[in-house]
Design a protein around this motif. Structure first.
Motif, PDB file in Angstrom:
ATOM      1  N   ASP A 110      88.510   8.099  -8.727  1.00 25.97           N
ATOM      2  CA  ASP A 110      87.431   8.908  -9.264  1.00 25.97           C
ATOM      3  C   ASP A 110      87.901  10.360  -9.183  1.00 25.97           C
ATOM      4  O   ASP A 110      88.066  10.910  -8.093  1.00 25.97           O
ATOM      5  N   ARG A 112      86.517  13.094  -9.664  1.00 25.35           N
ATOM      6  CA  ARG A 112      85.611  14.041  -9.011  1.00 25.35           C
ATOM      7  C   ARG A 112      85.943  14.159  -7.519  1.00 25.35           C
ATOM      8  O   ARG A 112      85.797  15.229  -6.921  1.00 25.35           O
ATOM      9  N   ASP A 117      85.284  18.501 -10.596  1.00 26.22           N
ATOM     10  CA  ASP A 117      84.101  19.313 -10.894  1.00 26.22           C
ATOM     11  C   ASP A 117      84.410  20.810 -10.934  1.00 26.22           C
ATOM     12  O   ASP A 117      83.730  21.573 -11.625  1.00 26.22           O
ATOM     13  N   GLU A 120      85.414  21.580 -14.593  1.00 28.65           N
ATOM     14  CA  GLU A 120      84.628  20.997 -15.681  1.00 28.65           C
ATOM     15  C   GLU A 120      84.222  22.037 -16.722  1.00 28.65           C
ATOM     16  O   GLU A 120      84.241  21.764 -17.934  1.00 28.65           O
ATOM     17  N   TRP A 128      84.542  15.864 -21.921  1.00 21.83           N
ATOM     18  CA  TRP A 128      84.516  15.582 -20.493  1.00 21.83           C
ATOM     19  C   TRP A 128      83.721  14.299 -20.222  1.00 21.83           C
ATOM     20  O   TRP A 128      84.136  13.433 -19.450  1.00 21.83           O
ATOM     21  N   LYS A 129      82.594  14.167 -20.886  1.00 20.65           N
ATOM     22  CA  LYS A 129      81.691  13.035 -20.660  1.00 20.65           C
ATOM     23  C   LYS A 129      82.336  11.710 -21.054  1.00 20.65           C
ATOM     24  O   LYS A 129      82.033  10.667 -20.459  1.00 20.65           O
ATOM     25  N   ILE A 132      83.885   9.436 -18.343  1.00 17.39           N
ATOM     26  CA  ILE A 132      83.028   9.012 -17.240  1.00 17.39           C
ATOM     27  C   ILE A 132      82.377   7.672 -17.573  1.00 17.39           C
ATOM     28  O   ILE A 132      81.794   7.506 -18.642  1.00 17.39           O
ATOM     29  N   THR A 133      82.470   6.724 -16.666  1.00 14.81           N
ATOM     30  CA  THR A 133      81.919   5.388 -16.900  1.00 14.81           C
ATOM     31  C   THR A 133      80.393   5.405 -16.825  1.00 14.81           C
ATOM     32  O   THR A 133      79.798   6.338 -16.277  1.00 14.81           O
ATOM     33  N   ASN A 136      78.990   6.278 -13.655  1.00 17.43           N
ATOM     34  CA  ASN A 136      79.173   7.671 -13.233  1.00 17.43           C
ATOM     35  C   ASN A 136      80.458   7.901 -12.434  1.00 17.43           C
ATOM     36  O   ASN A 136      80.526   8.801 -11.593  1.00 17.43           O
ATOM     37  N   LYS A 137      81.486   7.128 -12.704  1.00 15.52           N
ATOM     38  CA  LYS A 137      82.800   7.358 -12.115  1.00 15.52           C
ATOM     39  C   LYS A 137      83.678   8.068 -13.138  1.00 15.52           C
ATOM     40  O   LYS A 137      83.782   7.617 -14.285  1.00 15.52           O
ATOM     41  N   MET A 138      84.303   9.163 -12.751  1.00 15.52           N
ATOM     42  CA  MET A 138      85.181   9.880 -13.672  1.00 15.52           C
ATOM     43  C   MET A 138      86.568   9.254 -13.635  1.00 15.52           C
ATOM     44  O   MET A 138      87.381   9.533 -12.758  1.00 15.52           O
TER      45      MET A 138
END
Length: 426
Positions: A110, A112, A117, A120, A128-129, A132-133, A136-138
């Motif tokens: 992840d 993050r 962050d 970002e 960026w989005k 991300i799964t 909410n895992k980047m």
């Protein structure tokens, strides 16, 4: 020309390179040097001079980069390596199909947790989005993007008595309906003129402008909804009006319609400048222009970097990624191999803002920068390929006349339902 820029750039990669890639990685289970970070990417995905710098020593990381360019079916090789949980590189490149890796999220760090962050704000929010799964895992870090615009032949527009300057063309064709009307005038004045290479290009670029695609983040299938059918009907309409060059992807006609001047306008991503006219019609230098696309901003293409859970030094890997994808280095990567930055600060860099002689001295970056910044973004699901392929294949059947539009739509939806059910998605 509907062939992706990635596939185009990878055509020269051979089996020997692929074999070398499968034996030269640097996971924990490999014999890779402790002072190196291994990385897999495909040909044309990174700037060679930046990679050469990192191979001597990654700035601020205390490691060297061991880069392998994988030929052939890149994604299959990566997924096979992940499935085997051995000989996995520390860092991998991921194409715009990043969501297909989400089911393997446990195989990645992840980002993050490594400090993502903090940077970002340097990147386009929608880009960026995408990394991300839904949990909410980047998983993936932004590389380049594929903002879209309208490419057109100024000389042919002038011959047809149409507006010729970018702002005037944009005003004359702000939406798809007006673009079709403009195309009809072009064809009447200059017989044989086309405003797309094939039916799937229109569908793909119309879809690329929408704020939603085939599935919701909650897993609901919406590929049979009105927004998809409207993009389908638009593509069919362009063909029925006789405005498609009917040059299917992968055919011998794909480049020929640019070379012979039949394709006089094309809604495409930024990378099409190189793949299309600069490659296929170099003698048209100075005749092309770029303006905002009918229908609004869109994006098609772009890539990411991810750090696998087998990485020897995740902090060093993250330091490399943030260095490589800084605004300064993304500007360098736009020069070679024409990767459009995901960092808005790059858009005022002198290396991007220089006039482009091929486009009559126009600052084309201004058009693509606005498209990139205004693109609404959309959710990409792990099943988009399963859904998109039947739609594209059936649209081709419409263009070549083997099926009616309604029958092709019905057949596509039937195949999609079967494949999604088999995959456990619905």
């Amino acid at each position: 020309m509907a062939v992706s820029r990635r596939k185009f750039l990878a055509l020269g990669a051979g089996g020997a390179a692929a074999a070398a890639g499968l034996t030269g990685c640097g996971s924990r289970s490999s014999l890779g040097a402790a002072d190196e970070l291994s990385m897999w990417c495909w040909t044309g995905s990174v700037n060679d001079s930046l990679i050469a710098t990192a191979e001597k020593g990654i700035p601020g990381a205390g490691k060297k980069l061991a880069m392998t360019r994988i030929g052939g079916d890149y994604k299959t090789k990566v997924l096979t390596s992940l499935a085997g949980k051995s000989l996995v590189p520390d860092i991998i490149g991921i194409n715009d199909d990043v969501a297909t890796y989400f089911p393997n999220a446990d195989q990645f760090h992840d980002l993050r947790e490594l400090g993502a962050d903090k940077v970002e704000a340097d990147f386009l929010p929608w880009k960026w989005k995408l990394g991300i799964t839904p949990e909410n895992k980047m998983l993936a870090f932004p590389m380049d993007t594929g903002p879209t615009a309208l490419f057109y032949r100024r000389d042919i527009f002038e011959k047809a008595g149409l507006p010729t300057e970018p702002a005037d063309v944009a005003a004359a064709a702000p939406d798809w309906d007006s673009y079709i009307q403009l195309g009809k005038k072009l064809k009447q004045a200059v017989p044989g003129s086309a405003i797309t290479d094939n039916i799937t290009s229109i569908f793909s670029y119309a879809l690329a402008q929408l704020p939603k695609r085939y599935m919701t983040a909650a897993g609901q299938y919406i590929g049979d909804a009105d927004h998809i059918r409207q993009a389908w009907d638009l593509a069919v309409r362009v063909v029925k009006e006789g405005l498609s060059a009917n040059a299917q992807s992968g055919s011998t006609d794909a480049n020929a319609v640019v070379t012979n001047g039949k394709l006089v306008a094309f809604i495409g991503a930024v990378w099409w400048a190189q793949l299309g006219p600069k490659n296929a019609a170099p003698k048209t230098k100075g005749l092309w222009r770029v303006t905002p696309a009918p229908g609004g901003p869109g994006n098609r293409g772009g890539s990411f970097l991810a750090i696998t859970k087998y990485c020897k030094d995740p902090e060093a890997a993250f330091a490399f990624i943030t260095w490589l994808e800084s605004a300064k280095n993304q500007a360098e990567s736009f020069l070679d191999p024409v990767l459009f930055p995901s960092t808005p600060a790059s858009y005022t860099d002198s290396r991007l803002t220089a006039p482009d002689p091929f486009f009559g001295g126009q600052r084309i970056v201004d058009v693509f920068a606005e498209s990139a910044k205004k693109y609404p973004g959309a959710y990409f699901s792990p099943y988009d390929t399963i859904i998109g392929n039947p739609l594209s294949n059936e649209l081709v059947n419409v263009e070549i006349g083997s099926k009616s539009s309604d029958q092709a739509w019905k057949d596509a939806q039937h195949q999609i339902t079967r494949e999604l059910t088999r995959a456990g998605a619905i």
